[in-house]
Design a protein around this motif. Structure first.
Motif, PDB file in Angstrom:
ATOM      1  N   GLN A  83       0.815  -1.203   0.000  1.00 21.88           N
ATOM      2  CA  GLN A  83       0.000   0.000   0.000  1.00 21.88           C
ATOM      3  C   GLN A  83       0.860   1.270   0.000  1.00 21.88           C
ATOM      4  OE1 GLN A  83      -2.249  -0.550   3.545  1.00 21.88           O
ATOM      5  NE2 GLN A  83      -3.100   1.475   3.485  1.00 21.88           N
ATOM      6  N   ASN A  84       1.960   1.286   0.702  1.00 20.14           N
ATOM      7  CA  ASN A  84       2.836   2.467   0.707  1.00 20.14           C
ATOM      8  C   ASN A  84       3.506   2.669  -0.648  1.00 20.14           C
ATOM      9  OD1 ASN A  84       2.301   3.183   3.356  1.00 20.14           O
ATOM     10  ND2 ASN A  84       3.860   1.792   4.149  1.00 20.14           N
ATOM     11  N   PHE A  85       3.859   1.571  -1.300  1.00 20.85           N
ATOM     12  CA  PHE A  85       4.458   1.685  -2.629  1.00 20.85           C
ATOM     13  C   PHE A  85       3.449   2.236  -3.628  1.00 20.85           C
ATOM     14  CE2 PHE A  85       5.688  -0.129  -6.764  1.00 20.85           C
ATOM     15  CZ  PHE A  85       6.923   0.476  -6.888  1.00 20.85           C
ATOM     16  N   LEU A  86       2.196   1.806  -3.522  1.00 19.53           N
ATOM     17  CA  LEU A  86       1.145   2.342  -4.391  1.00 19.53           C
ATOM     18  C   LEU A  86       1.006   3.850  -4.186  1.00 19.53           C
ATOM     19  CD1 LEU A  86      -1.294   2.085  -6.321  1.00 19.53           C
ATOM     20  CD2 LEU A  86      -2.675   1.672  -4.292  1.00 19.53           C
ATOM     21  N   LEU A  87       1.093   4.294  -2.958  1.00 17.66           N
ATOM     22  CA  LEU A  87       0.978   5.726  -2.692  1.00 17.66           C
ATOM     23  C   LEU A  87       2.126   6.502  -3.321  1.00 17.66           C
ATOM     24  CD1 LEU A  87      -0.217   5.827   1.020  1.00 17.66           C
ATOM     25  CD2 LEU A  87      -1.555   6.154  -1.057  1.00 17.66           C
ATOM     26  N   ILE A  88       3.322   5.945  -3.295  1.00 20.24           N
ATOM     27  CA  ILE A  88       4.478   6.619  -3.896  1.00 20.24           C
ATOM     28  C   ILE A  88       4.336   6.676  -5.419  1.00 20.24           C
ATOM     29  CG2 ILE A  88       6.966   6.437  -4.288  1.00 20.24           C
ATOM     30  CD1 ILE A  88       7.154   5.370  -1.407  1.00 20.24           C
ATOM     31  N   VAL A  89       3.930   5.564  -6.032  1.00 20.13           N
ATOM     32  CA  VAL A  89       3.751   5.540  -7.487  1.00 20.13           C
ATOM     33  C   VAL A  89       2.623   6.480  -7.894  1.00 20.13           C
ATOM     34  CG1 VAL A  89       3.084   4.086  -9.441  1.00 20.13           C
ATOM     35  CG2 VAL A  89       4.714   3.234  -7.783  1.00 20.13           C
ATOM     36  N   PHE A  90       1.519   6.467  -7.153  1.00 19.19           N
ATOM     37  CA  PHE A  90       0.409   7.361  -7.453  1.00 19.19           C
ATOM     38  C   PHE A  90       0.844   8.813  -7.320  1.00 19.19           C
ATOM     39  CE2 PHE A  90      -3.274   9.914  -6.384  1.00 19.19           C
ATOM     40  CZ  PHE A  90      -4.144   9.584  -7.398  1.00 19.19           C
ATOM     41  N   ALA A  91       1.591   9.131  -6.268  1.00 26.63           N
ATOM     42  CA  ALA A  91       2.042  10.510  -6.071  1.00 26.63           C
ATOM     43  C   ALA A  91       2.950  10.953  -7.216  1.00 26.63           C
ATOM     44  CB  ALA A  91       2.765  10.634  -4.734  1.00 26.63           C
ATOM     45  N   MET A 133       1.893  11.505  -1.045  1.00 27.73           N
ATOM     46  CA  MET A 133       3.200  10.947  -0.704  1.00 27.73           C
ATOM     47  C   MET A 133       3.461  10.998   0.806  1.00 27.73           C
ATOM     48  SD  MET A 133       6.962  11.898  -2.197  1.00 27.73           S
ATOM     49  CE  MET A 133       6.259  12.245  -3.773  1.00 27.73           C
ATOM     50  N   HIS A 134       2.937  11.994   1.468  1.00 29.08           N
ATOM     51  CA  HIS A 134       3.180  12.172   2.907  1.00 29.08           C
ATOM     52  C   HIS A 134       1.961  11.785   3.733  1.00 29.08           C
ATOM     53  CE1 HIS A 134       6.952  14.032   1.986  1.00 29.08           C
ATOM     54  NE2 HIS A 134       6.360  14.883   1.187  1.00 29.08           N
ATOM     55  N   TYR A 135       1.172  10.865   3.229  1.00 28.88           N
ATOM     56  CA  TYR A 135      -0.034  10.448   3.945  1.00 28.88           C
ATOM     57  C   TYR A 135       0.352   9.731   5.220  1.00 28.88           C
ATOM     58  CZ  TYR A 135      -5.070  10.061   3.535  1.00 28.88           C
ATOM     59  OH  TYR A 135      -6.407  10.242   3.699  1.00 28.88           O
ATOM     60  N   ASP A 136      -0.275  10.095   6.308  1.00 31.17           N
ATOM     61  CA  ASP A 136       0.057   9.554   7.625  1.00 31.17           C
ATOM     62  C   ASP A 136      -0.568   8.169   7.808  1.00 31.17           C
ATOM     63  OD1 ASP A 136       1.017   9.366  10.160  1.00 31.17           O
ATOM     64  OD2 ASP A 136      -0.444  10.752  11.041  1.00 31.17           O
ATOM     65  N   ALA A 137       0.146   7.291   8.470  1.00 33.77           N
ATOM     66  CA  ALA A 137      -0.329   5.922   8.693  1.00 33.77           C
ATOM     67  C   ALA A 137      -1.586   5.891   9.555  1.00 33.77           C
ATOM     68  CB  ALA A 137       0.770   5.092   9.329  1.00 33.77           C
ATOM     69  N   ALA A 138      -1.795   6.883  10.366  1.00 32.79           N
ATOM     70  CA  ALA A 138      -2.982   6.917  11.216  1.00 32.79           C
ATOM     71  C   ALA A 138      -4.262   7.135  10.407  1.00 32.79           C
ATOM     72  CB  ALA A 138      -2.840   8.025  12.256  1.00 32.79           C
ATOM     73  N   TYR A 139      -4.128   7.694   9.224  1.00 32.39           N
ATOM     74  CA  TYR A 139      -5.296   8.000   8.396  1.00 32.39           C
ATOM     75  C   TYR A 139      -5.412   7.083   7.183  1.00 32.39           C
ATOM     76  CZ  TYR A 139      -5.092  12.232  11.170  1.00 32.39           C
ATOM     77  OH  TYR A 139      -5.039  13.109  12.207  1.00 32.39           O
ATOM     78  N   MET A 140      -4.813   5.910   7.229  1.00 29.80           N
ATOM     79  CA  MET A 140      -4.824   5.007   6.079  1.00 29.80           C
ATOM     80  C   MET A 140      -6.221   4.519   5.712  1.00 29.80           C
ATOM     81  SD  MET A 140      -2.234   4.562   4.321  1.00 29.80           S
ATOM     82  CE  MET A 140      -0.547   4.994   4.409  1.00 29.80           C
ATOM     83  N   ASP A 141      -7.177   4.632   6.624  1.00 32.28           N
ATOM     84  CA  ASP A 141      -8.536   4.221   6.294  1.00 32.28           C
ATOM     85  C   ASP A 141      -9.163   5.131   5.244  1.00 32.28           C
ATOM     86  OD1 ASP A 141      -8.367   2.160   8.073  1.00 32.28           O
ATOM     87  OD2 ASP A 141      -9.436   3.210   9.687  1.00 32.28           O
ATOM     88  N   SER A 142      -8.726   6.359   5.170  1.00 38.10           N
ATOM     89  CA  SER A 142      -9.325   7.304   4.223  1.00 38.10           C
ATOM     90  C   SER A 142      -8.497   7.503   2.957  1.00 38.10           C
ATOM     91  CB  SER A 142      -9.510   8.662   4.907  1.00 38.10           C
ATOM     92  OG  SER A 142      -8.256   9.225   5.213  1.00 38.10           O
ATOM     93  N   VAL A 143      -7.425   6.738   2.787  1.00 41.48           N
ATOM     94  CA  VAL A 143      -6.541   6.985   1.653  1.00 41.48           C
ATOM     95  C   VAL A 143      -7.221   6.666   0.320  1.00 41.48           C
ATOM     96  CG1 VAL A 143      -5.375   4.733   1.610  1.00 41.48           C
ATOM     97  CG2 VAL A 143      -4.166   6.762   0.852  1.00 41.48           C
ATOM     98  N   LEU A 144      -8.069   5.661   0.275  1.00 37.94           N
ATOM     99  CA  LEU A 144      -8.740   5.337  -0.987  1.00 37.94           C
ATOM    100  C   LEU A 144      -9.688   6.441  -1.410  1.00 37.94           C
ATOM    101  CD1 LEU A 144      -9.516   1.541  -1.076  1.00 37.94           C
ATOM    102  CD2 LEU A 144      -8.073   2.882  -2.565  1.00 37.94           C
ATOM    103  N   TYR A 145     -10.351   7.059  -0.457  1.00 36.73           N
ATOM    104  CA  TYR A 145     -11.200   8.190  -0.803  1.00 36.73           C
ATOM    105  C   TYR A 145     -10.368   9.321  -1.385  1.00 36.73           C
ATOM    106  CZ  TYR A 145     -14.882   5.930   1.864  1.00 36.73           C
ATOM    107  OH  TYR A 145     -15.809   5.042   2.325  1.00 36.73           O
ATOM    108  N   PHE A 146      -9.237   9.559  -0.786  1.00 34.39           N
ATOM    109  CA  PHE A 146      -8.348  10.619  -1.265  1.00 34.39           C
ATOM    110  C   PHE A 146      -7.841  10.324  -2.673  1.00 34.39           C
ATOM    111  CE2 PHE A 146      -4.366  12.987  -1.490  1.00 34.39           C
ATOM    112  CZ  PHE A 146      -4.830  14.242  -1.134  1.00 34.39           C
ATOM    113  N   LEU A 147      -7.397   9.077  -2.922  1.00 34.85           N
ATOM    114  CA  LEU A 147      -6.938   8.696  -4.261  1.00 34.85           C
ATOM    115  C   LEU A 147      -8.078   8.793  -5.261  1.00 34.85           C
ATOM    116  CD1 LEU A 147      -4.688   5.574  -3.535  1.00 34.85           C
ATOM    117  CD2 LEU A 147      -4.001   7.943  -3.804  1.00 34.85           C
TER     118      LEU A 147
END
Length: 170
Positions: A83-91, A133-147
């Motif tokens: 999931q963190n790698f996906l965030l880096i590639v997406f960013a 890219m700097h999304y906090d691990a505490a908020y990973m539940d909302s990362v899909l909405y953000f993407l």
């Protein structure tokens, strides 16, 4: 069907954004969805370039095709794609597309009537990429909405420009 493949690319990315919002908390499946949508988007751009080989194709369209293909392949070929790698590639992907929009609006004379759309969208997409890219691990539940919302904004603006200008956006 002069811009049909370019519009189809934006619709594929719009669909990926809608799927990200619909998947809610299933982050594992979105990396496959995003990778497949990027590869399909790259293929659609390649077909567009192939069909218009005798015309002047903008270099940014070719850069966009290479960016889509590269990002999609990296997602599938990296051994520990999480999931963190996906965030880096997406960013990386979204920031580069924001730079393409921003430079197209500022540097190209034919885009001056839509300068505010290019500039505001480019800046907003670049900022969304850095936030991703700097999304906090505490908020990973909302990362899909953000993407999903980031993809909706990017593809929605592209579709707006395609339908209003009736020409290539770059």
């Amino acid at each position: 069907m002069k811009l049909g493949y370019r519009k189809a690319r934006s619709f594929i990315l719009l669909l990926a954004g809608l799927l990200a919002i619909a998947l809610n908390h299933t982050m594992d499946g979105f990396s496959v969805v995003f990778g497949i949508s990027l590869i399909i988007a790259s293929i659609l751009t390649l077909v567009y370039i192939f069909l218009h080989f005798d015309e002047n194709v903008n270099q940014k369209t070719i850069m966009e095709m290479m960016l889509d293909g590269f990002s999609g392949l990296v997602i599938f070929t990296y051994p520990t794609s999480d999931q963190n790698f996906l965030l880096i590639v997406f960013a990386f992907w979204i920031v580069f597309n924001g730079i393409l929009l921003l430079t197209s609006g500022l540097m190209n004379e034919k885009n001056k009537p839509y300068l505010w759309v290019y500039t505001l969208t480019g800046i907003m997409i670049i900022v969304l990429g850095f936030v991703t890219m700097h999304y906090d691990a505490a908020y990973m539940d909302s990362v899909l909405y953000f993407l999903g919302f980031s993809l909706l904004i990017y593809s929605g603006v592209n579709l707006y420009l395609y339908f209003t200008r009736k020409t290539e956006i770059y």
